[in-house]
Design a protein around this motif. Structure first.
Motif, PDB file in Angstrom:
ATOM      1  N   UNK A 111      18.667   5.712   6.378  1.00 24.02           N
ATOM      2  CA  UNK A 111      19.136   7.296   5.735  1.00 24.02           C
ATOM      3  C   UNK A 111      18.953   6.984   4.448  1.00 24.02           C
ATOM      4  N   UNK A 112      19.265   7.963   3.511  1.00 22.95           N
ATOM      5  CA  UNK A 112      19.498   7.917   2.114  1.00 22.95           C
ATOM      6  C   UNK A 112      20.895   8.368   1.917  1.00 22.95           C
ATOM      7  N   UNK A 113      21.473   7.560   1.092  1.00 21.38           N
ATOM      8  CA  UNK A 113      23.137   8.030   0.841  1.00 21.38           C
ATOM      9  C   UNK A 113      23.173   9.121  -0.093  1.00 21.38           C
ATOM     10  N   UNK A 114      22.186   9.843  -0.736  1.00 20.64           N
ATOM     11  CA  UNK A 114      22.160  10.892  -1.671  1.00 20.64           C
ATOM     12  C   UNK A 114      21.561  12.073  -1.117  1.00 20.64           C
ATOM     13  N   UNK A 115      21.518  12.254   0.223  1.00 26.20           N
ATOM     14  CA  UNK A 115      20.986  13.463   0.783  1.00 26.20           C
ATOM     15  C   UNK A 115      22.041  14.015   1.778  1.00 26.20           C
ATOM     16  N   UNK A 116      23.092  14.667   1.147  1.00 29.28           N
ATOM     17  CA  UNK A 116      24.245  15.044   2.038  1.00 29.28           C
ATOM     18  C   UNK A 116      24.155  16.156   2.941  1.00 29.28           C
ATOM     19  N   UNK A 117      23.089  17.035   2.939  1.00 28.71           N
ATOM     20  CA  UNK A 117      22.604  17.934   3.520  1.00 28.71           C
ATOM     21  C   UNK A 117      21.818  17.682   4.715  1.00 28.71           C
ATOM     22  N   UNK A 118      21.401  16.271   4.947  1.00 31.46           N
ATOM     23  CA  UNK A 118      20.964  15.698   6.197  1.00 31.46           C
ATOM     24  C   UNK A 118      22.232  15.534   7.319  1.00 31.46           C
ATOM     25  N   UNK A 119      22.331  16.489   8.276  1.00 30.62           N
ATOM     26  CA  UNK A 119      23.525  16.871   9.082  1.00 30.62           C
ATOM     27  C   UNK A 119      23.470  15.329  10.111  1.00 30.62           C
ATOM     28  N   UNK A 120      24.575  15.462  10.910  1.00 29.35           N
ATOM     29  CA  UNK A 120      24.760  14.474  11.866  1.00 29.35           C
ATOM     30  C   UNK A 120      23.626  14.883  13.000  1.00 29.35           C
ATOM     31  N   UNK A 121      23.482  16.223  13.078  1.00 31.80           N
ATOM     32  CA  UNK A 121      22.665  16.974  14.284  1.00 31.80           C
ATOM     33  C   UNK A 121      21.363  16.483  13.925  1.00 31.80           C
ATOM     34  N   UNK A 122      20.990  16.638  12.554  1.00 31.74           N
ATOM     35  CA  UNK A 122      19.454  16.191  12.105  1.00 31.74           C
ATOM     36  C   UNK A 122      19.312  14.545  12.381  1.00 31.74           C
ATOM     37  N   UNK A 123      20.162  13.711  12.040  1.00 35.45           N
ATOM     38  CA  UNK A 123      20.193  12.213  12.388  1.00 35.45           C
ATOM     39  C   UNK A 123      19.908  12.286  13.868  1.00 35.45           C
ATOM     40  N   UNK A 124      20.876  12.844  14.605  1.00 37.01           N
ATOM     41  CA  UNK A 124      20.839  12.926  16.093  1.00 37.01           C
ATOM     42  C   UNK A 124      19.200  12.954  16.713  1.00 37.01           C
ATOM     43  N   UNK A 125      18.689  13.956  15.808  1.00 32.74           N
ATOM     44  CA  UNK A 125      17.371  14.573  16.611  1.00 32.74           C
ATOM     45  C   UNK A 125      16.328  13.348  16.487  1.00 32.74           C
ATOM     46  N   UNK A 126      16.518  12.458  15.393  1.00 28.48           N
ATOM     47  CA  UNK A 126      15.705  11.321  15.122  1.00 28.48           C
ATOM     48  C   UNK A 126      16.089  10.267  16.339  1.00 28.48           C
ATOM     49  N   UNK A 127      17.237  10.198  16.538  1.00 27.12           N
ATOM     50  CA  UNK A 127      17.695   8.964  17.755  1.00 27.12           C
ATOM     51  C   UNK A 127      17.191   9.381  19.049  1.00 27.12           C
ATOM     52  N   UNK A 128      17.511  10.819  19.296  1.00 28.21           N
ATOM     53  CA  UNK A 128      16.972  11.511  20.673  1.00 28.21           C
ATOM     54  C   UNK A 128      15.324  11.143  20.705  1.00 28.21           C
ATOM     55  N   UNK A 129      14.777  11.431  19.759  1.00 30.26           N
ATOM     56  CA  UNK A 129      13.073  11.297  19.630  1.00 30.26           C
ATOM     57  C   UNK A 129      12.748   9.815  20.085  1.00 30.26           C
ATOM     58  N   UNK A 130      13.646   8.916  19.451  1.00 29.53           N
ATOM     59  CA  UNK A 130      13.541   7.405  20.052  1.00 29.53           C
ATOM     60  C   UNK A 130      13.781   7.167  21.348  1.00 29.53           C
ATOM     61  N   UNK A 131      14.912   7.654  21.747  1.00 29.78           N
ATOM     62  CA  UNK A 131      15.465   7.319  23.320  1.00 29.78           C
ATOM     63  C   UNK A 131      14.329   7.793  24.137  1.00 29.78           C
ATOM     64  N   UNK A 132      13.658   9.190  23.749  1.00 31.22           N
ATOM     65  CA  UNK A 132      13.024   9.811  24.791  1.00 31.22           C
ATOM     66  C   UNK A 132      11.513   8.964  24.710  1.00 31.22           C
ATOM     67  N   UNK A 133      10.927   8.311  23.640  1.00 29.14           N
ATOM     68  CA  UNK A 133       9.732   7.853  23.504  1.00 29.14           C
ATOM     69  C   UNK A 133       9.393   6.331  23.404  1.00 29.14           C
ATOM     70  N   UNK A 134      10.532   5.654  22.996  1.00 29.59           N
ATOM     71  CA  UNK A 134      10.499   4.284  22.314  1.00 29.59           C
ATOM     72  C   UNK A 134       9.446   3.967  21.555  1.00 29.59           C
ATOM     73  N   UNK A 135       9.255   4.990  20.768  1.00 33.17           N
ATOM     74  CA  UNK A 135       8.068   4.868  19.764  1.00 33.17           C
ATOM     75  C   UNK A 135       8.194   3.803  18.750  1.00 33.17           C
ATOM     76  N   UNK A 136       7.703   3.006  18.176  1.00 34.36           N
ATOM     77  CA  UNK A 136       7.844   2.189  16.938  1.00 34.36           C
ATOM     78  C   UNK A 136       8.510   2.669  15.646  1.00 34.36           C
TER      79      UNK A 136
END
Length: 221
Positions: A111-136
């Motif tokens: 993630x970029x350090x200068x995008x403060x409106x990207x919330x924890x929930x948004x970051x979590x959505x990326x992590x959950x998508x990886x957990x669900x798919x193991x996509x590269x």
């Protein structure tokens, strides 16, 4: 580089890229104050709130600015890596981050350090998508019918998650990310759709003033 002892085999590390030189702004944007905290604090806090299984790594520049960024994050449970040559572009921050990841890390969410409106929930959505798919690759794209971007006019921007087997392909140089890696594995990409409103960063004084007003209106801490 400061790395606490962790068992991270197969885990995902959240990486916050904060080594930029803020050439357009003319002063360190990482330290711009929003609702009483430095901008980088908000970005690191959001990544921590997403609870990546391997912890959070913040990439800083060397010297006094790096120390100031570390001081702004005092009290947060983050690791640090130093990009010794930030003037060469963000590609050096990717390399510094990958070199600092604990052995056995399974993936990294950048993630970029200068995008403060990207919330924890948004970051979590990326992590959950990886957990669900193991996509590269798990890539975020920003857009919404309500912002004028339209249904299909998406903007691809971090957070971007890369599985560890792709790290050896990070051969890019200069001020851009691993676009060649994204292109090479496009057919295996999982997309996460995020609102266009979260795409804003801070490159001008006007950007800073608008963001400060927005954070004050939310009563963010």
């Amino acid at each position: 580089m400061t790395l606490p002892d962790r068992t991270t085999a197969g885990k995902v590390v959240g990486v916050v890229m904060a080594a930029g030189l803020s050439r357009r702004l003319g002063r360190p944007k990482q330290l711009v104050v929003l609702a009483g905290q430095a901008l980088i604090w908000h970005s690191a806090r959001a990544m921590l709130d997403a609870e990546p299984s391997g912890g959070v790594l913040v990439v800083t520049p060397p010297g006094e600015l790096g120390q100031q960024i570390r001081a702004a994050l005092q009290g947060l449970d983050v690791m640090f890596a130093e990009n010794p040559r930030p003037e060469l572009g963000i590609s050096e921050s990717f390399r510094a981050a990958i070199a600092a990841l604990p052995a056995g890390t399974g993936a990294a969410n950048f993630a970029l350090g200068d995008m403060p409106l990207v919330s924890g929930a948004m970051q979590r959505a990326v992590l959950d998508a990886y957990t669900a798919t193991d996509a590269p690759l798990v890539l975020a794209r920003f857009g919404s019918q309500n912002t004028g971007l339209g249904n299909t006019d998406w903007v691809r921007a971090p957070p971007h998650l890369f599985r560890a087997d792709l790290f050896p392909e990070f051969s890019q140089r200069g001020d851009h990310g691993p676009r060649h890696v994204i292109a090479a594995h496009a057919g295996q990409t999982v997309w996460v759709d995020l609102p266009a409103s979260a795409l804003r960063d801070l490159d001008t004084v006007e950007d800073i003033l608008a963001m400060q007003r927005e954070f004050a209106g939310w009563g963010r801490e």
